[in-house]
Structure formats: structure tokens, C-alpha cells
Write a protein that holds these residues in place. Structure first.
Motif, PDB file in Angstrom:
ATOM      1  N   GLN A 125       6.461   8.316   5.099  1.00  0.00           N
ATOM      2  CA  GLN A 125       5.221   7.649   4.704  1.00  0.00           C
ATOM      3  C   GLN A 125       5.091   6.327   5.445  1.00  0.00           C
ATOM      4  O   GLN A 125       6.070   5.782   5.941  1.00  0.00           O
ATOM      5  CB  GLN A 125       5.150   7.461   3.193  1.00  0.00           C
ATOM      6  N   SER A 131       3.640   3.905  -1.274  1.00  0.00           N
ATOM      7  CA  SER A 131       4.068   4.386  -2.584  1.00  0.00           C
ATOM      8  C   SER A 131       5.521   4.028  -2.847  1.00  0.00           C
ATOM      9  O   SER A 131       6.375   4.144  -1.960  1.00  0.00           O
ATOM     10  CB  SER A 131       3.907   5.908  -2.656  1.00  0.00           C
ATOM     11  N   SER A 148       0.825  -1.210   0.000  1.00  0.00           N
ATOM     12  CA  SER A 148       0.000   0.000   0.000  1.00  0.00           C
ATOM     13  C   SER A 148       0.853   1.251   0.000  1.00  0.00           C
ATOM     14  O   SER A 148       0.355   2.341  -0.211  1.00  0.00           O
ATOM     15  CB  SER A 148      -0.905   0.022   1.234  1.00  0.00           C
TER      16      SER A 148
END
Length: 174
Positions: free
Chosen positions: A147, A138, A136
Motif C-alpha cells: 500500500q 491504512s 492517508s
């Protein structure tokens, strides 16, 4: 010489123009009416909240503290969870899914691409290596932009998550 008779139109040019304008107005109204709904307009100003993930038949979970530096990107694997299914998993594979959560931070000045699925393997207590099926997170890791996400691994049998290992870029993490 006789002039050919003019063909009479069923409607006058003026009536045709008015009908054309009405049809165009109806088409524009239909397009505007079918556009984004009110809730979607709010997403222009703030991102919508992430959907709640439903876990079907949770089996177990454990915290992980495994780290790896890949080309200046710090990757920390934080948690492993096993369940029959996660509602946001659209690529079923095995009887169970082991979901490994991770956080990343790029310490470079440039964006780095990381193919998490092909670089990460789940090593089962039996020594079997399992390739991830979906991530999931990036693949583009931007400088200074942390992230979070996960990688899902399909497994056919229940696994003791306290005994698993992760392999990243051919290095087994401790």
C-alpha cells in the motif's frame, strides 16, 4: 334498549386501502429515485479514480530513500513535499504542511496494525521533533498487499527538506 349510533367514517375502508397503497408506492418510488446515481453503480465493478489533489503554494520537494522494518512490515519513505495546503488535508495545523509519502509491504502471514501518526516524527534541521497530524495510509497492513499513502506534518516556517530526518518507532532513519 337502544343501540348506540354507528360513527360514520369520512372515507370508506376501500378508499382508505387504495390511498394507503398509493402512499406506500410513492414512498418506495422516492427511495428508489434517491438511491445511488449511475456513476456510483460503476464503482461496484471498478474502484473510482482517486480525486486529483490540488497543491496550494508548493514550496519544495525532495526524494527520500529511508527504510524501516516494523514487525515484519517494510516501510519505505519515498518523498517529502512542502506546501501551504493540500486539497485533501482536512486537519490544518501550521502555516505549511510537509507531506511525506511512503510505501509498505507486509512480509508476515498475519495482518499487522501500524499507527503511523504516533510512530513517525519529522525531525527539522533545528532538531525540533514534529508529530504527524494525519495519515492517508491504512493502519491495517495485510499480508502480501502493498500500500501507499502519506503522513502530513504541520510546520510554521519553511523548511529545507534536504536537511530533514524521519524518526520511526524512536529510531532516526538515515
Amino acid at each position: 334498549m337502544e343501540q348506540p349510533a354507528k360513527k360514520r367514517s369520512f372515507i370508506s375502508p376501500r378508499t382508505g386501502t387504495i390511498l394507503g397503497i398509493i402512499v406506500i408506492a410513492l414512498a418506495v418510488f422516492g427511495v428508489l429515485r434517491s438511491g445511488p446515481h449511475e456513476v456510483e453503480h460503476d464503482s461496484l465493478f471498478a474502484p473510482p479514480p482517486p480525486p486529483t489533489v490540488v497543491v496550494t503554494n508548493p514550496v519544495s520537494s525532495t526524494d527520500l530513500h529511508q527504510k524501516y522494518n516494523y514487525n515484519g512490515v517494510n516501510i519505505t519513505f519515498t518523498r517529502a513535499e512542502m506546501a501551504s495546503k493540500f486539497s485533501d488535508d482536512f486537519k490544518p495545523g501550521g502555516t505549511y504542511v510537509v507531506r511525506v509519502s511512503l510505501n509498505t509491504t507486509n512480509n508476515n502471514k498475519d495482518t499487522i496494525g501500524v499507527d503511523y501518526v504516533s510512530l513517525t516524527r519529522l525531525i527539522l534541521p533545528t532538531g525540533q521533533s514534529i508529530k504527524g497530524k494525519v495519515a492517508s495510509i491504512s493502519a491495517a497492513v495485510y499480508p502480501g498487499k502493498p500500500q501507499s499513502g502519506y503522513i502530513d506534518f504541520p510546520v510554521n516556517d519553511k523548511v529545507d527538506l534536504s536537511q530533514i530526518k524521519l524518526q520511526f518507532n524512536k529510531t532516526i532513519l538515515a
